[in-house]
Scaffold this motif. Structure first.
Motif, mmCIF file in Angstrom:
data_model
loop_
_atom_site.group_PDB
_atom_site.id
_atom_site.type_symbol
_atom_site.label_atom_id
_atom_site.label_comp_id
_atom_site.label_asym_id
_atom_site.label_seq_id
_atom_site.Cartn_x
_atom_site.Cartn_y
_atom_site.Cartn_z
ATOM 1 N N GLN A 24 0.919 -1.166 0.053
ATOM 2 C CA GLN A 24 -0.253 0.033 0.219
ATOM 3 C C GLN A 24 0.743 1.158 -0.050
ATOM 4 O O GLN A 24 1.565 1.303 0.969
ATOM 5 C CB GLN A 24 -0.982 -0.074 1.270
ATOM 6 C CG GLN A 24 -2.022 -0.883 1.071
ATOM 7 C CD GLN A 24 -2.899 -0.547 2.575
ATOM 8 O OE1 GLN A 24 -2.425 -1.048 3.563
ATOM 9 N NE2 GLN A 24 -3.992 0.001 2.272
ATOM 10 N N LEU A 25 0.812 2.309 -0.981
ATOM 11 C CA LEU A 25 1.597 3.116 -1.339
ATOM 12 C C LEU A 25 0.571 4.383 -0.698
ATOM 13 O O LEU A 25 -0.302 4.821 -1.597
ATOM 14 C CB LEU A 25 2.067 3.377 -2.573
ATOM 15 C CG LEU A 25 3.131 2.398 -3.057
ATOM 16 C CD1 LEU A 25 3.222 2.150 -4.563
ATOM 17 C CD2 LEU A 25 4.434 2.551 -2.323
ATOM 18 N N PHE A 26 0.894 4.996 0.359
ATOM 19 C CA PHE A 26 0.310 6.198 0.806
ATOM 20 C C PHE A 26 0.950 7.407 0.308
ATOM 21 O O PHE A 26 2.168 7.563 0.929
ATOM 22 C CB PHE A 26 -0.059 6.184 2.507
ATOM 23 C CG PHE A 26 -0.765 4.949 2.926
ATOM 24 C CD1 PHE A 26 -2.157 5.049 3.106
ATOM 25 C CD2 PHE A 26 -0.158 3.818 3.186
ATOM 26 C CE1 PHE A 26 -2.964 4.318 3.585
ATOM 27 C CE2 PHE A 26 -0.977 2.852 3.515
ATOM 28 C CZ PHE A 26 -2.468 2.998 3.917
ATOM 29 N N GLN A 27 0.472 8.199 -0.744
ATOM 30 C CA GLN A 27 1.142 9.162 -1.384
ATOM 31 C C GLN A 27 1.517 10.365 -0.561
ATOM 32 O O GLN A 27 0.394 10.772 0.223
ATOM 33 C CB GLN A 27 0.365 9.486 -2.727
ATOM 34 C CG GLN A 27 -0.001 8.203 -3.555
ATOM 35 C CD GLN A 27 -0.741 8.448 -4.664
ATOM 36 O OE1 GLN A 27 -0.103 9.267 -5.575
ATOM 37 N NE2 GLN A 27 -1.944 8.246 -4.708
ATOM 38 N N PRO A 28 2.374 11.287 -1.078
ATOM 39 C CA PRO A 28 2.609 12.478 -0.388
ATOM 40 C C PRO A 28 1.750 13.335 -0.731
ATOM 41 O O PRO A 28 1.499 14.557 -0.167
ATOM 42 C CB PRO A 28 4.203 12.759 -0.661
ATOM 43 C CG PRO A 28 4.543 12.037 -1.838
ATOM 44 C CD PRO A 28 3.447 10.856 -1.791
ATOM 45 N N ASP A 29 1.395 13.246 -1.948
ATOM 46 C CA ASP A 29 0.415 14.336 -2.761
ATOM 47 C C ASP A 29 -0.550 13.459 -3.858
ATOM 48 O O ASP A 29 -0.488 12.354 -3.818
ATOM 49 C CB ASP A 29 0.962 15.352 -3.346
ATOM 50 C CG ASP A 29 2.000 14.765 -4.521
ATOM 51 O OD1 ASP A 29 1.745 13.911 -5.351
ATOM 52 O OD2 ASP A 29 3.132 15.102 -4.494
ATOM 53 N N ASN A 30 -1.235 14.157 -4.265
ATOM 54 C CA ASN A 30 -2.474 13.748 -5.382
ATOM 55 C C ASN A 30 -1.969 13.566 -6.774
ATOM 56 O O ASN A 30 -2.770 13.472 -7.685
ATOM 57 C CB ASN A 30 -3.787 14.287 -5.139
ATOM 58 C CG ASN A 30 -4.543 13.716 -4.014
ATOM 59 O OD1 ASN A 30 -4.282 12.488 -3.589
ATOM 60 N ND2 ASN A 30 -5.206 14.635 -3.152
ATOM 61 N N ARG A 31 -0.570 13.728 -7.050
ATOM 62 C CA ARG A 31 -0.214 13.699 -8.378
ATOM 63 C C ARG A 31 -0.510 12.183 -9.015
ATOM 64 O O ARG A 31 -0.578 11.110 -8.378
ATOM 65 C CB ARG A 31 1.163 13.735 -8.640
ATOM 66 C CG ARG A 31 1.712 15.179 -8.385
ATOM 67 C CD ARG A 31 3.166 15.498 -8.810
ATOM 68 N NE ARG A 31 4.031 15.318 -7.314
ATOM 69 C CZ ARG A 31 5.055 14.957 -7.456
ATOM 70 N NH1 ARG A 31 5.977 14.816 -8.425
ATOM 71 N NH2 ARG A 31 5.874 14.411 -6.424
ATOM 72 N N THR A 32 -0.792 12.196 -10.273
ATOM 73 C CA THR A 32 -1.114 10.902 -11.046
ATOM 74 C C THR A 32 0.337 9.911 -11.007
ATOM 75 O O THR A 32 1.213 10.476 -11.482
ATOM 76 C CB THR A 32 -1.285 11.130 -12.627
ATOM 77 O OG1 THR A 32 -2.679 11.789 -12.374
ATOM 78 C CG2 THR A 32 -1.652 9.843 -13.195
ATOM 79 N N ARG A 33 0.347 9.019 -10.620
ATOM 80 C CA ARG A 33 1.428 7.844 -10.517
ATOM 81 C C ARG A 33 1.248 6.517 -11.054
ATOM 82 O O ARG A 33 -0.176 6.137 -10.979
ATOM 83 C CB ARG A 33 1.926 7.838 -9.126
ATOM 84 C CG ARG A 33 2.357 8.942 -8.540
ATOM 85 C CD ARG A 33 3.086 8.829 -7.135
ATOM 86 N NE ARG A 33 3.883 9.992 -6.466
ATOM 87 C CZ ARG A 33 3.271 10.764 -5.751
ATOM 88 N NH1 ARG A 33 1.936 11.239 -5.769
ATOM 89 N NH2 ARG A 33 4.165 11.998 -5.567
ATOM 90 N N ASP A 34 2.006 5.632 -11.635
ATOM 91 C CA ASP A 34 2.060 4.552 -11.742
ATOM 92 C C ASP A 34 2.338 3.696 -10.609
ATOM 93 O O ASP A 34 3.539 3.679 -10.119
ATOM 94 C CB ASP A 34 3.120 4.150 -13.044
ATOM 95 C CG ASP A 34 2.548 4.723 -14.278
ATOM 96 O OD1 ASP A 34 1.300 5.247 -14.490
ATOM 97 O OD2 ASP A 34 3.478 4.829 -15.128
ATOM 98 N N SER A 35 1.520 2.737 -10.150
ATOM 99 C CA SER A 35 1.764 2.106 -8.950
ATOM 100 C C SER A 35 2.795 1.030 -8.902
ATOM 101 O O SER A 35 3.467 0.988 -8.074
ATOM 102 C CB SER A 35 0.391 1.260 -8.656
ATOM 103 O OG SER A 35 0.015 0.107 -9.391
ATOM 104 N N ASP A 36 3.274 0.603 -10.301
ATOM 105 C CA ASP A 36 4.293 -0.436 -10.384
ATOM 106 C C ASP A 36 5.620 0.472 -10.377
ATOM 107 O O ASP A 36 6.731 -0.452 -10.395
ATOM 108 C CB ASP A 36 4.130 -1.258 -11.466
ATOM 109 C CG ASP A 36 4.225 -0.582 -12.758
ATOM 110 O OD1 ASP A 36 3.924 0.498 -12.706
ATOM 111 O OD2 ASP A 36 4.435 -1.357 -13.705
ATOM 112 N N ASN A 37 5.829 1.820 -10.524
ATOM 113 C CA ASN A 37 6.965 2.367 -10.560
ATOM 114 C C ASN A 37 7.690 2.656 -9.372
ATOM 115 O O ASN A 37 8.685 3.198 -9.403
ATOM 116 C CB ASN A 37 6.836 3.698 -11.198
ATOM 117 C CG ASN A 37 7.685 4.315 -12.207
ATOM 118 O OD1 ASN A 37 8.536 3.390 -12.330
ATOM 119 N ND2 ASN A 37 7.580 5.607 -12.548
#
Length: 124
Positions: A61-74
């Protein structure tokens, strides 16, 4: 065979983990700092040197620092390399299935990992 659940800092993406220097790919300064931090954390957990030698599945589970669009497998390569370096497992090639999940922005950006033995029979 046990399962292990632990938290690590939110990882750098593959885009920032590696740098090309003199036609060679090397781990960036940011990547080296992340790896060092993960190794220290795994020592504190008492999980460094565990040397898992069986096939595992990993949920992240990756709790993001912001709401930018990201690829989860990256975000897996740096984490998995650091776990190999601290000898949590013998090699990340033992990870036969991984499931990354991007969560919404968090005040506490982090990665929560669940590592457990693979007990499934292949359906292929």
């Amino acid at each position: 065979m046990s399962e292990y659940k632990f938290e690590l800092p939110f990882p750098p993406s593959n885009n920032t983990y590696y740098r090309k220097v003199n036609n060679r790919m090397v781990i960036s300064k940011r990547g080296r700092a992340y790896k060092k931090t993960v190794i220290e954390i795994m020592h504190r957990y008492g999980l460094a040197g565990l040397k898992i030698d069986f096939k595992v599945n990993v949920r992240v589970q990756l709790f993001q620092p912001d709401n930018r669009t990201r690829d989860s497998d990256n975000f897996l390569k740096g984490m998995f390399d650091a776990l190999t370096e601290c000898k949590f497992w013998i090699d990340d090639s033992l990870v036969i299935e991984n499931t990354p999940r991007l969560e919404d922005k968090s005040e506490n950006p982090r990665a929560v990992l669940l590592v457990y033995p693979d007990m499934a029979k292949s359906f292929y």
